[in-house]
Structure formats: C-alpha cells, structure tokens
Design a protein around this motif. Structure first.
Motif, PDB file in Angstrom:
ATOM      1  N   ALA A   1      -3.423  36.105  -8.260  1.00 44.72           N
ATOM      2  CA  ALA A   1      -2.296  35.249  -7.900  1.00 44.72           C
ATOM      3  C   ALA A   1      -2.749  33.864  -7.503  1.00 44.72           C
ATOM      4  CB  ALA A   1      -1.503  35.882  -6.757  1.00 44.72           C
ATOM      5  N   ILE A   2      -4.003  33.727  -7.082  1.00 47.41           N
ATOM      6  CA  ILE A   2      -4.507  32.411  -6.690  1.00 47.41           C
ATOM      7  C   ILE A   2      -4.621  31.501  -7.901  1.00 47.41           C
ATOM      8  CG2 ILE A   2      -6.527  31.194  -5.797  1.00 47.41           C
ATOM      9  CD1 ILE A   2      -7.006  33.443  -3.904  1.00 47.41           C
ATOM     10  N   THR A   3      -5.023  32.059  -9.023  1.00 48.41           N
ATOM     11  CA  THR A   3      -5.206  31.233 -10.214  1.00 48.41           C
ATOM     12  C   THR A   3      -4.136  31.431 -11.271  1.00 48.41           C
ATOM     13  OG1 THR A   3      -6.668  32.927 -11.137  1.00 48.41           O
ATOM     14  CG2 THR A   3      -7.696  31.138  -9.924  1.00 48.41           C
ATOM     15  N   ALA A   4      -3.355  32.511 -11.161  1.00 50.21           N
ATOM     16  CA  ALA A   4      -2.317  32.743 -12.169  1.00 50.21           C
ATOM     17  C   ALA A   4      -1.234  33.641 -11.615  1.00 50.21           C
ATOM     18  CB  ALA A   4      -2.916  33.370 -13.426  1.00 50.21           C
TER      19      ALA A   4
ATOM     20  N   GLY B   1      -0.991  30.215  -4.317  1.00 54.31           N
ATOM     21  CA  GLY B   1      -1.170  30.322  -5.756  1.00 54.31           C
ATOM     22  C   GLY B   1      -1.540  28.994  -6.389  1.00 54.31           C
ATOM     23  N   ASP B   2      -1.790  29.016  -7.676  1.00 57.54           N
ATOM     24  CA  ASP B   2      -2.140  27.801  -8.407  1.00 57.54           C
ATOM     25  C   ASP B   2      -0.952  26.832  -8.395  1.00 57.54           C
ATOM     26  OD1 ASP B   2      -4.391  27.210 -10.936  1.00 57.54           O
ATOM     27  OD2 ASP B   2      -2.614  25.933 -10.729  1.00 57.54           O
ATOM     28  N   PRO B   3      -1.178  25.549  -8.100  1.00 58.91           N
ATOM     29  CA  PRO B   3      -0.085  24.565  -8.092  1.00 58.91           C
ATOM     30  C   PRO B   3       0.668  24.486  -9.411  1.00 58.91           C
ATOM     31  CG  PRO B   3      -2.054  23.636  -7.076  1.00 58.91           C
ATOM     32  CD  PRO B   3      -2.463  24.952  -7.699  1.00 58.91           C
ATOM     33  N   TYR B   4       0.066  24.966 -10.462  1.00 59.33           N
ATOM     34  CA  TYR B   4       0.691  24.967 -11.783  1.00 59.33           C
ATOM     35  C   TYR B   4       2.065  25.633 -11.761  1.00 59.33           C
ATOM     36  CZ  TYR B   4       0.844  25.757 -16.906  1.00 59.33           C
ATOM     37  OH  TYR B   4       1.179  25.774 -18.235  1.00 59.33           O
TER      38      TYR B   4
ATOM     39  N   LYS C   1       1.584  22.505  -2.967  1.00 61.86           N
ATOM     40  CA  LYS C   1       1.573  21.066  -3.218  1.00 61.86           C
ATOM     41  C   LYS C   1       0.351  20.408  -2.585  1.00 61.86           C
ATOM     42  CE  LYS C   1       4.436  16.927  -2.648  1.00 61.86           C
ATOM     43  NZ  LYS C   1       5.723  16.421  -2.104  1.00 61.86           N
ATOM     44  N   ASN C   2      -0.276  19.552  -3.343  1.00 63.73           N
ATOM     45  CA  ASN C   2      -1.479  18.838  -2.903  1.00 63.73           C
ATOM     46  C   ASN C   2      -2.597  19.787  -2.478  1.00 63.73           C
ATOM     47  OD1 ASN C   2      -0.237  16.310  -3.303  1.00 63.73           O
ATOM     48  ND2 ASN C   2       0.697  16.395  -1.270  1.00 63.73           N
ATOM     49  N   PHE C   3      -2.537  21.025  -2.990  1.00 63.73           N
ATOM     50  CA  PHE C   3      -3.586  22.021  -2.723  1.00 63.73           C
ATOM     51  C   PHE C   3      -3.695  22.363  -1.241  1.00 63.73           C
ATOM     52  CE2 PHE C   3      -4.602  19.589  -6.504  1.00 63.73           C
ATOM     53  CZ  PHE C   3      -4.805  20.570  -7.454  1.00 63.73           C
ATOM     54  N   ALA C   4      -2.577  22.216  -0.514  1.00 57.46           N
ATOM     55  CA  ALA C   4      -2.586  22.463   0.935  1.00 57.46           C
ATOM     56  C   ALA C   4      -2.974  23.896   1.264  1.00 57.46           C
ATOM     57  CB  ALA C   4      -1.202  22.152   1.515  1.00 57.46           C
TER      58      ALA C   4
ATOM     59  N   SER D   1      -6.163  22.378 -10.812  1.00 53.74           N
ATOM     60  CA  SER D   1      -5.517  23.603 -11.261  1.00 53.74           C
ATOM     61  C   SER D   1      -6.420  24.336 -12.237  1.00 53.74           C
ATOM     62  CB  SER D   1      -4.186  23.250 -11.946  1.00 53.74           C
ATOM     63  OG  SER D   1      -3.704  24.333 -12.705  1.00 53.74           O
ATOM     64  N   ALA D   2      -6.248  25.643 -12.336  1.00 51.93           N
ATOM     65  CA  ALA D   2      -7.002  26.411 -13.321  1.00 51.93           C
ATOM     66  C   ALA D   2      -6.679  25.952 -14.734  1.00 51.93           C
ATOM     67  CB  ALA D   2      -6.679  27.903 -13.174  1.00 51.93           C
ATOM     68  N   TYR D   3      -5.552  25.237 -14.875  1.00 48.77           N
ATOM     69  CA  TYR D   3      -5.124  24.769 -16.180  1.00 48.77           C
ATOM     70  C   TYR D   3      -5.487  23.326 -16.430  1.00 48.77           C
ATOM     71  CZ  TYR D   3      -2.776  29.149 -15.746  1.00 48.77           C
ATOM     72  OH  TYR D   3      -2.534  30.475 -15.550  1.00 48.77           O
ATOM     73  N   GLY D   4      -6.270  22.752 -15.511  1.00 49.43           N
ATOM     74  CA  GLY D   4      -6.778  21.400 -15.735  1.00 49.43           C
ATOM     75  C   GLY D   4      -5.961  20.338 -15.028  1.00 49.43           C
TER      76      GLY D   4
END
Length: 203
Positions: free
Chosen positions: A25-28, A151-154, A159-162, A193-196
C-alpha cells in the motif's frame, strides 16, 4: 483509540499503527489511479475531513490528515476501485453525524476536538448507542486514513510526502549505496512517487 495525557487522540500511537498497512500500500494502493471524480458531496467531504483530522491531527510532527489530502484519496478510491463500498461508507458518515447530534446535540463538524474524540471513542469501543455498525465503520475509515496518509502520492493522498517523512520512509528506489545500507544511517528522502516525478496527480 489511543489517548495522551490531555485526553486527546495520540498522533504518535496512530502513526505507530501504520504497520498494519501492507508494504504494497505504500507504493501501490491500487492497480490504477482513481479518476478525478467525486464520490462524496462537499458536505460529506467536510465531515470526512473532520473525522480523519481527529485520527491524525496537525501537531509539531507534521500536517493533519486533511492537510495531507487523505480525504481526496478516500474520495477517489470510493469513486473507483472501492465503488462497491461507496453506499456503506456514506451511510457510515451519516450515522456518525446522527450519533453526534444525539449524544452531543451538535453536528460532528461543529463539535470541539475533545467532543469529537468522545464520539469517535464511543464508535471504536462499541458504545455508540443507536449505531450498531459504528466499530466496523470506524475501523474501515481508520484503515483508509492510514492508506491515504502513508500510500504513494500517486493515488491522491500523502501530499508533499508528509506521511513518508513522518515514518521516515525514504521513498522507493531501484538501488541504494553501501553507505545507505549501514545500520543507524538516516537515508535522505527521495520524495519521488514510485511512478516517477510529475506523476503525483498534482502534488
């Protein structure tokens, strides 16, 4: 619901429980990002924001859940891969407000933080009179709050990787240096993000 000495919900205890969120869930959090379609009304979103902000309030450690766009994550999820839960989730929000009005004589968003905590505590421990599914709804909303925060901001939240900064998650990367793998070394956050870069849906 964890509380601190002042009787307020402890942000630290809630954050510590982030371990219940699967690593995936952290990356997807989902296979595809939810579209920018609102599943909740403005009134429901305001209620949701007040709810999640009692779980993760703003303090010296960082922004609140709503400031981290957790309601946006939940709203998008309910409009996409959790569409099957939309009706039940809305029913839970409305039941939360109804219980607040019965027990505190005010709508949830009009209560002080202390009284909002009383409402949520009753829901969590199953003592919310007239709200038979209160505990189940509380736990589901709490789980989605954790997903949105960490989770990933994607997917609309964090927001802002808080959230990642809060738990010192450095971000996904394909490789790390030998120095980064040493014990006791604090890895510099990647904030990606894991998606760039540029794929965080406006973040």
């Amino acid at each position: 619901m964890p509380e601190n000495k002042a009787g307020e919900i402890s942000r630290r205890a809630v954050i510590a429980s982030a371990a219940i969120v699967p690593v995936a869930a952290i990356t997807a959090a989902a296979q595809t990002p939810a579209p920018a379609v609102s599943a909740l009304s403005d009134v429901q979103l305001r209620l949701l924001a007040a709810f999640v902000d009692r779980l993760i309030p703003k303090d010296e450690l960082g922004p609140s859940a709503s400031e981290s766009d957790v309601p946006i994550y939940i709203n998008r999820a309910l409009g996409d891969y959790l569409a099957g839960e939309k009706a039940a989730f809305i029913e839970g929000l409305e039941a939360t407000d109804a219980f607040s009005k019965r027990s505190q004589e005010r709508a949830f968003i009009d209560l002080t933080g202390e009284k909002q905590d009383m409402v949520l505590t009753a829901m969590e421990n199953g003592s919310a009179a007239g709200f038979p599914n209160a505990r189940a709804f509380f736990n589901r909303a709490r789980r989605l709050t954790l997903e949105g925060m960490f989770g990933d901001p994607y997917y609309g939240g964090n927001k802002n990787f808080a959230g990642w900064d809060l738990i010192k998650y450095p971000g996904p990367r394909l490789a790390t240096s030998a120095d980064d793998q040493k014990m006791g070394v604090e890895i510099k956050p990647l904030h990606r993000s894991a998606y760039g870069a540029g794929s965080e849906h406006g973040h």
